[in-house]
Design an enzyme around this catalytic site. Sequence first.
Site, mmCIF file in Angstrom:
data_model
loop_
_atom_site.group_PDB
_atom_site.id
_atom_site.type_symbol
_atom_site.label_atom_id
_atom_site.label_comp_id
_atom_site.label_asym_id
_atom_site.label_seq_id
_atom_site.Cartn_x
_atom_site.Cartn_y
_atom_site.Cartn_z
ATOM 1 C CB ILE A 5 -0.930 -0.012 1.242
ATOM 2 C CG1 ILE A 5 -1.880 -1.220 1.162
ATOM 3 C CG2 ILE A 5 -1.713 1.285 1.363
ATOM 4 C CD1 ILE A 5 -2.607 -1.529 2.463
ATOM 5 C CB SER B 113 -6.299 -2.831 10.430
ATOM 6 O OG SER B 113 -7.029 -3.987 10.073
ATOM 7 C CE1 TYR C 64 -1.385 -5.785 11.650
ATOM 8 C CE2 TYR C 64 -3.719 -6.305 11.722
ATOM 9 C CZ TYR C 64 -2.652 -5.701 11.096
ATOM 10 O OH TYR C 64 -2.840 -5.008 9.926
HETATM 11 N N1 LIG Z 1 -2.995 -5.760 3.482
HETATM 12 C C1 LIG Z 1 -4.100 -5.697 4.206
HETATM 13 O O1 LIG Z 1 -5.055 -6.433 3.945
HETATM 14 C C2 LIG Z 1 -4.211 -4.709 5.331
HETATM 15 C C3 LIG Z 1 -5.418 -4.618 6.020
HETATM 16 C C4 LIG Z 1 -5.529 -3.708 7.065
HETATM 17 C C5 LIG Z 1 -4.460 -2.892 7.388
HETATM 18 N N2 LIG Z 1 -3.270 -3.004 6.714
HETATM 19 C C6 LIG Z 1 -2.154 -2.120 7.086
HETATM 20 O O2 LIG Z 1 -1.610 -1.517 5.940
HETATM 21 C C7 LIG Z 1 -0.267 -1.111 6.203
HETATM 22 C C8 LIG Z 1 0.613 -1.427 5.003
HETATM 23 O O3 LIG Z 1 0.745 -2.824 4.887
HETATM 24 P P1 LIG Z 1 0.756 -3.640 3.516
HETATM 25 O O4 LIG Z 1 -0.505 -4.411 3.460
HETATM 26 O O5 LIG Z 1 1.129 -2.764 2.401
HETATM 27 O O6 LIG Z 1 1.919 -4.722 3.878
HETATM 28 P P2 LIG Z 1 3.369 -4.992 3.259
HETATM 29 O O7 LIG Z 1 3.280 -5.188 1.803
HETATM 30 O O8 LIG Z 1 3.915 -6.104 4.095
HETATM 31 O O9 LIG Z 1 4.181 -3.646 3.563
HETATM 32 C C9 LIG Z 1 4.556 -3.308 4.866
HETATM 33 C C10 LIG Z 1 5.631 -2.254 4.851
HETATM 34 O O10 LIG Z 1 5.969 -1.902 6.202
HETATM 35 C C11 LIG Z 1 7.375 -1.981 6.350
HETATM 36 N N3 LIG Z 1 7.736 -2.287 7.732
HETATM 37 C C12 LIG Z 1 7.326 -3.313 8.509
HETATM 38 N N4 LIG Z 1 7.913 -3.252 9.708
HETATM 39 C C13 LIG Z 1 8.728 -2.169 9.706
HETATM 40 C C14 LIG Z 1 9.633 -1.587 10.634
HETATM 41 N N5 LIG Z 1 9.827 -2.129 11.852
HETATM 42 N N6 LIG Z 1 10.289 -0.462 10.278
HETATM 43 C C15 LIG Z 1 10.134 0.075 9.056
HETATM 44 N N7 LIG Z 1 9.305 -0.423 8.123
HETATM 45 C C16 LIG Z 1 8.635 -1.544 8.449
HETATM 46 C C17 LIG Z 1 7.812 -3.075 5.378
HETATM 47 O O11 LIG Z 1 9.205 -2.966 5.090
HETATM 48 P P3 LIG Z 1 10.046 -4.253 4.567
HETATM 49 O O12 LIG Z 1 9.561 -4.567 3.188
HETATM 50 O O13 LIG Z 1 11.467 -3.809 4.629
HETATM 51 O O14 LIG Z 1 9.740 -5.366 5.517
HETATM 52 C C18 LIG Z 1 6.931 -2.723 4.191
HETATM 53 O O15 LIG Z 1 7.488 -1.647 3.482
HETATM 54 C C19 LIG Z 1 0.142 -1.817 7.493
HETATM 55 O O16 LIG Z 1 0.133 -0.899 8.561
HETATM 56 C C20 LIG Z 1 -0.970 -2.849 7.698
HETATM 57 O O17 LIG Z 1 -1.165 -3.144 9.054
HETATM 58 C C21 LIG Z 1 -3.127 -3.897 5.682
#
Ligand SMILES: NC(=O)c1ccc[n+]([C@@H]2O[C@H](COP(=O)([O-])OP(=O)(O)OC[C@H]3O[C@@H](n4cnc5c(N)ncnc54)[C@H](OP(=O)(O)O)[C@@H]3O)[C@@H](O)[C@H]2O)c1
Length: 328
Positions: free
Chosen positions: A56, A180, A206
């Site tokens: 995202i 979320s 979480y």
């Molecule tokens: N996907 C869903 O269905 C969903 C639903 C509800 C909420 N969300 C929220 O959306 C947000 C974005 O997630 P996404 O779905 O795009 O997941 P994603 O593809 O796994 O991306 C997560 C990002 O966060 C970074 N990250 C994780 N831990 C970190 C840390 N300690 N320090 C710095 N960066 C860190 C990761 O970096 P690396 O690549 O280096 O690990 C990656 O760039 C999150 O907050 C998640 O909780 C997602």
Amino acid sequence: MLTFLCSLPILWQIGLLISVLLGGFKAYLWYTLGVCTSTKKLTGKTVIITGANTGIGKETAIDLAKRGARVILACRDPKKAAIAKDDIIRESGNKNVVIRQLDLASLKSVRKFAADILKSELRLDVLINNAGCATIEKTLTEDGLEYQMQSNHFGHFLLTNLLLGLLKKSAPSRIIHVSSMAHAFTKTLDLNNLNSELSYDTGTVYYYSKLSQALCTRHLAPLVFNSGVTVNCLHPGAVQTEIFRNAPSWFQMIAAITFPLFFKSAKEGAQTTIHLAVADEVANVTGEYFSDCKIAKTSKLAKDAGLAKKLWEVSETLVKLKPEERHY
Ligand SMILES: NC(=O)c1ccc[n+]([C@@H]2O[C@H](COP(=O)([O-])OP(=O)(O)OC[C@H]3O[C@@H](n4cnc5c(N)ncnc54)[C@H](OP(=O)(O)O)[C@@H]3O)[C@@H](O)[C@H]2O)c1
Ligand SMILES: *[C@@H]1O[C@H](CO)[C@@H](O)[C@H](O)[C@H]1NC(C)=O
């Protein structure tokens, strides 16, 4: 028609029924999908996006770069960030995209990142706390905090506080927390168990972290509204990203089959974040929770102002925020 359907073999009937239900559900998802329709340009504006190297965050970065913003990719892995930066520049045609290293699981790293920003940036218009992780085994960070809680909540909490002065100086400005709907999956928030001191469950951690983001949104919003800073949080939807990369392999297998059917693409999942970052209509909206580009209902717990205040104070203590670092 009905007699014809009934004359079909039973397996065909079941197959047809499932197809109709799936199709209907897909149509419902398509119909309720929120899309940011604002054509607002961001020329001269600076945006920070945490976790912008994938999912995202990366799609958000591409969109905001297309609008002309200076986009700061706050990422922990310099190699992944460099590849993402190239993609973002190529897809947006905007070269004003920079990488600043940030590991939210280290308070030292958050402090260093913030100090760099305060030294190098003249303004900050939008802070997007997007990074996040899930389904990780119990781990403590170097700061003695639970890893997921720190990556999702405590790290962003400290970051927001350290950058608040610059955001105020740049007002009108916006803070956006990617929370979320999972914030509603817990019916309690035990302040004595924020870092799994008493018990550990990866799901609960979480939910706690996402609820904490929603509560702190609510608490901070009225404190900074008169300074021209808005604070909102959001649910992006169920989005096909790497968020389940640490889940067990049986889960990954089911996900590989079902997610493409029902989950949003990362670009679709970025729409509510983009909406909150750019749309004029939310310029004065603050302390809210959004989903599909609209205000949505939170859990009762997320509206508990007393709990929000206590969580805020506990968080200040745990991240060791100094009194002179309070900008609200
Ligand atoms: N996907 C869903 O269905 C969903 C639903 C509800 C909420 N969300 C929220 O959306 C947000 C974005 O997630 P996404 O779905 O795009 O997941 P994603 O593809 O796994 O991306 C997560 C990002 O966060 C970074 N990250 C994780 N831990 C970190 C840390 N300690 N320090 C710095 N960066 C860190 C990761 O970096 P690396 O690549 O280096 O690990 C990656 O760039 C999150 O907050 C998640 O909780 C997602
Ligand atoms: C937001 O508030 C400011 C200051 O009161 C006002 O100038 C502006 O028109 C408002 N914007 C919207 C979209 O309501």
